[in-house]
Scaffold this active site. Sequence first.
Site, PDB file in Angstrom:
ATOM      1  N   LEU A 167     -40.302 -36.395  89.995  1.00  0.00           N
ATOM      2  CA  LEU A 167     -41.058 -37.629  89.749  1.00  0.00           C
ATOM      3  C   LEU A 167     -41.310 -37.856  88.260  1.00  0.00           C
ATOM      4  O   LEU A 167     -41.551 -36.924  87.503  1.00  0.00           O
ATOM      5  CB  LEU A 167     -42.383 -37.587  90.515  1.00  0.00           C
ATOM      6  CG  LEU A 167     -42.246 -37.440  92.039  1.00  0.00           C
ATOM      7  CD1 LEU A 167     -43.627 -37.422  92.691  1.00  0.00           C
ATOM      8  CD2 LEU A 167     -41.392 -38.556  92.633  1.00  0.00           C
ATOM      9  N   HIS A 209     -41.699 -43.583  89.092  1.00  0.00           N
ATOM     10  CA  HIS A 209     -42.162 -43.355  90.459  1.00  0.00           C
ATOM     11  C   HIS A 209     -43.679 -43.574  90.543  1.00  0.00           C
ATOM     12  O   HIS A 209     -44.183 -44.156  91.512  1.00  0.00           O
ATOM     13  CB  HIS A 209     -41.876 -41.912  90.898  1.00  0.00           C
ATOM     14  CG  HIS A 209     -40.433 -41.530  90.939  1.00  0.00           C
ATOM     15  ND1 HIS A 209     -39.870 -40.632  90.066  1.00  0.00           N
ATOM     16  CD2 HIS A 209     -39.429 -41.912  91.776  1.00  0.00           C
ATOM     17  CE1 HIS A 209     -38.592 -40.462  90.355  1.00  0.00           C
ATOM     18  NE2 HIS A 209     -38.290 -41.230  91.388  1.00  0.00           N
ATOM     19  N   GLN A 239     -26.370 -39.419 100.998  1.00  0.00           N
ATOM     20  CA  GLN A 239     -26.090 -40.508 100.052  1.00  0.00           C
ATOM     21  C   GLN A 239     -25.365 -40.011  98.805  1.00  0.00           C
ATOM     22  O   GLN A 239     -25.110 -40.798  97.883  1.00  0.00           O
ATOM     23  CB  GLN A 239     -27.372 -41.244  99.678  1.00  0.00           C
ATOM     24  CG  GLN A 239     -28.350 -40.472  98.817  1.00  0.00           C
ATOM     25  CD  GLN A 239     -29.666 -41.209  98.665  1.00  0.00           C
ATOM     26  OE1 GLN A 239     -30.437 -41.356  99.602  1.00  0.00           O
ATOM     27  NE2 GLN A 239     -29.926 -41.717  97.461  1.00  0.00           N
ATOM     28  N   GLY A 275     -37.935 -49.605  93.638  1.00  0.00           N
ATOM     29  CA  GLY A 275     -37.830 -50.050  92.252  1.00  0.00           C
ATOM     30  C   GLY A 275     -36.679 -51.025  92.052  1.00  0.00           C
ATOM     31  O   GLY A 275     -35.606 -50.856  92.641  1.00  0.00           O
ATOM     32  N   LYS A 328     -35.087 -51.034  89.476  1.00  0.00           N
ATOM     33  CA  LYS A 328     -34.108 -50.220  88.740  1.00  0.00           C
ATOM     34  C   LYS A 328     -32.839 -50.024  89.583  1.00  0.00           C
ATOM     35  O   LYS A 328     -31.734 -50.089  89.079  1.00  0.00           O
ATOM     36  CB  LYS A 328     -34.757 -48.880  88.409  1.00  0.00           C
ATOM     37  CG  LYS A 328     -33.844 -47.700  88.312  1.00  0.00           C
ATOM     38  CD  LYS A 328     -33.550 -47.376  86.904  1.00  0.00           C
ATOM     39  CE  LYS A 328     -32.597 -46.243  86.669  1.00  0.00           C
ATOM     40  NZ  LYS A 328     -32.168 -45.454  87.800  1.00  0.00           N
ATOM     41  N   SER A 331     -35.489 -42.475  84.634  1.00  0.00           N
ATOM     42  CA  SER A 331     -34.666 -42.002  85.741  1.00  0.00           C
ATOM     43  C   SER A 331     -34.732 -40.482  85.780  1.00  0.00           C
ATOM     44  O   SER A 331     -34.784 -39.830  84.725  1.00  0.00           O
ATOM     45  CB  SER A 331     -33.213 -42.448  85.535  1.00  0.00           C
ATOM     46  OG  SER A 331     -32.358 -41.719  86.396  1.00  0.00           O
ATOM     47  N   SER A 332     -34.707 -39.928  86.986  1.00  0.00           N
ATOM     48  CA  SER A 332     -34.700 -38.464  87.118  1.00  0.00           C
ATOM     49  C   SER A 332     -33.461 -37.886  86.441  1.00  0.00           C
ATOM     50  O   SER A 332     -33.463 -36.737  86.010  1.00  0.00           O
ATOM     51  CB  SER A 332     -34.699 -38.072  88.599  1.00  0.00           C
ATOM     52  OG  SER A 332     -35.789 -38.664  89.261  1.00  0.00           O
ATOM     53  N   ARG A 333     -32.391 -38.677  86.368  1.00  0.00           N
ATOM     54  CA  ARG A 333     -31.145 -38.170  85.786  1.00  0.00           C
ATOM     55  C   ARG A 333     -31.172 -38.181  84.255  1.00  0.00           C
ATOM     56  O   ARG A 333     -30.277 -37.593  83.641  1.00  0.00           O
ATOM     57  CB  ARG A 333     -29.950 -38.977  86.300  1.00  0.00           C
ATOM     58  CG  ARG A 333     -29.651 -38.704  87.789  1.00  0.00           C
ATOM     59  CD  ARG A 333     -28.370 -39.375  88.249  1.00  0.00           C
ATOM     60  NE  ARG A 333     -27.957 -38.924  89.574  1.00  0.00           N
ATOM     61  CZ  ARG A 333     -28.155 -39.604  90.703  1.00  0.00           C
ATOM     62  NH1 ARG A 333     -28.753 -40.784  90.687  1.00  0.00           N
ATOM     63  NH2 ARG A 333     -27.729 -39.116  91.857  1.00  0.00           N
TER      64      ARG A 333
END
Length: 288
Positions: free
Chosen positions: A37, A41, A65, A151, A153, A189-191
């Site tokens: 998170l 988020h 996914q 989101g 996003k 972004s988590s990435r």
Amino acid sequence: MSDTLLRFDRLEPLRAQVAAWRRAGERIVLVPTMGALHAGHLALVAHARAIGQRAVVSIFVNPTQFGPTEDFSRYPRDTDTDLALLAQAGADAAWLPSVETMYPAGFSTRIEPGPAAEGLCGAFRPGHFSGVATVVTKLLIQVGPDVALFGEKDFQQLQVIRSVVRDLDVPVAIEGVPTLRETDGLALSSRNRYLAPPERATAPRLHAVLSHIAERLAEGAEAAPLLAGGISELEAAGFGPVQYLELRDADTLSPVTRVERPARVIAAAYLGSTRLIDNVAVVPAAQA
Ligand code: AMP
């Protein structure tokens, strides 16, 4: 809001808790996430608290996914930190199903979303939106919220979920929440944590290029040359491959050549081994 974050890893107690809240007349808002998170988020959690009495946040890194060559196994997982952040943000419950809970032996059903899932990320990530639609439908049935937040996003994801919920008469309102960005424009972004320092320095160019194109489109410019110029600019900055940079209708996601009603400039591009996505709203000047 409760003082302590309730934590559920089994479905029955979660359902009993949600049912008790509902009997008390409380409005329940679900925020589905894959964890790791960040403030983006938490902006969804803040919105959930603003529009309802109970905020439930699911954390599930959904294997269906991710493609076979994608980052499922290395996707960041840090449940303890996530739970601390959710408690701090005032969420009421965390739903933490295991892969076995979501996909027990014999699980064999998939949701196949329609045209909203075609093109854009759908073209580069075969099966991705089917996996997203399947897991989100399950989460909606498990939790039974009044509202679920997603989101902007992940704009195509938001429109895919809207279409699935509409087609299947799922009794929930879907709301989009604007993208939270770093001060330099990079969408949280988590990435982003995969980015090496020089890549992190380049990454905000994606939003800068999209914003510039969106401004020109809003003035009535033709899309094709702007989009082609944007791809060259991103490549020159060090992105590659640029998977797509397109103009789409904001509601239907169908391709658009000139902006006459609300649209989105939407892109996916690699920076080193990290795949970044972003999108920007285009509102025709006459309507702004
Ligand atoms: P994820 O954990 O990446 O699946 O994201 C969970 C939810 O948070 C999705 O609805 C995302 O669209 C949303 N989200 C991710 N990043 C942001 C951001 N920077 N701003 C707003 N929402 C976001």
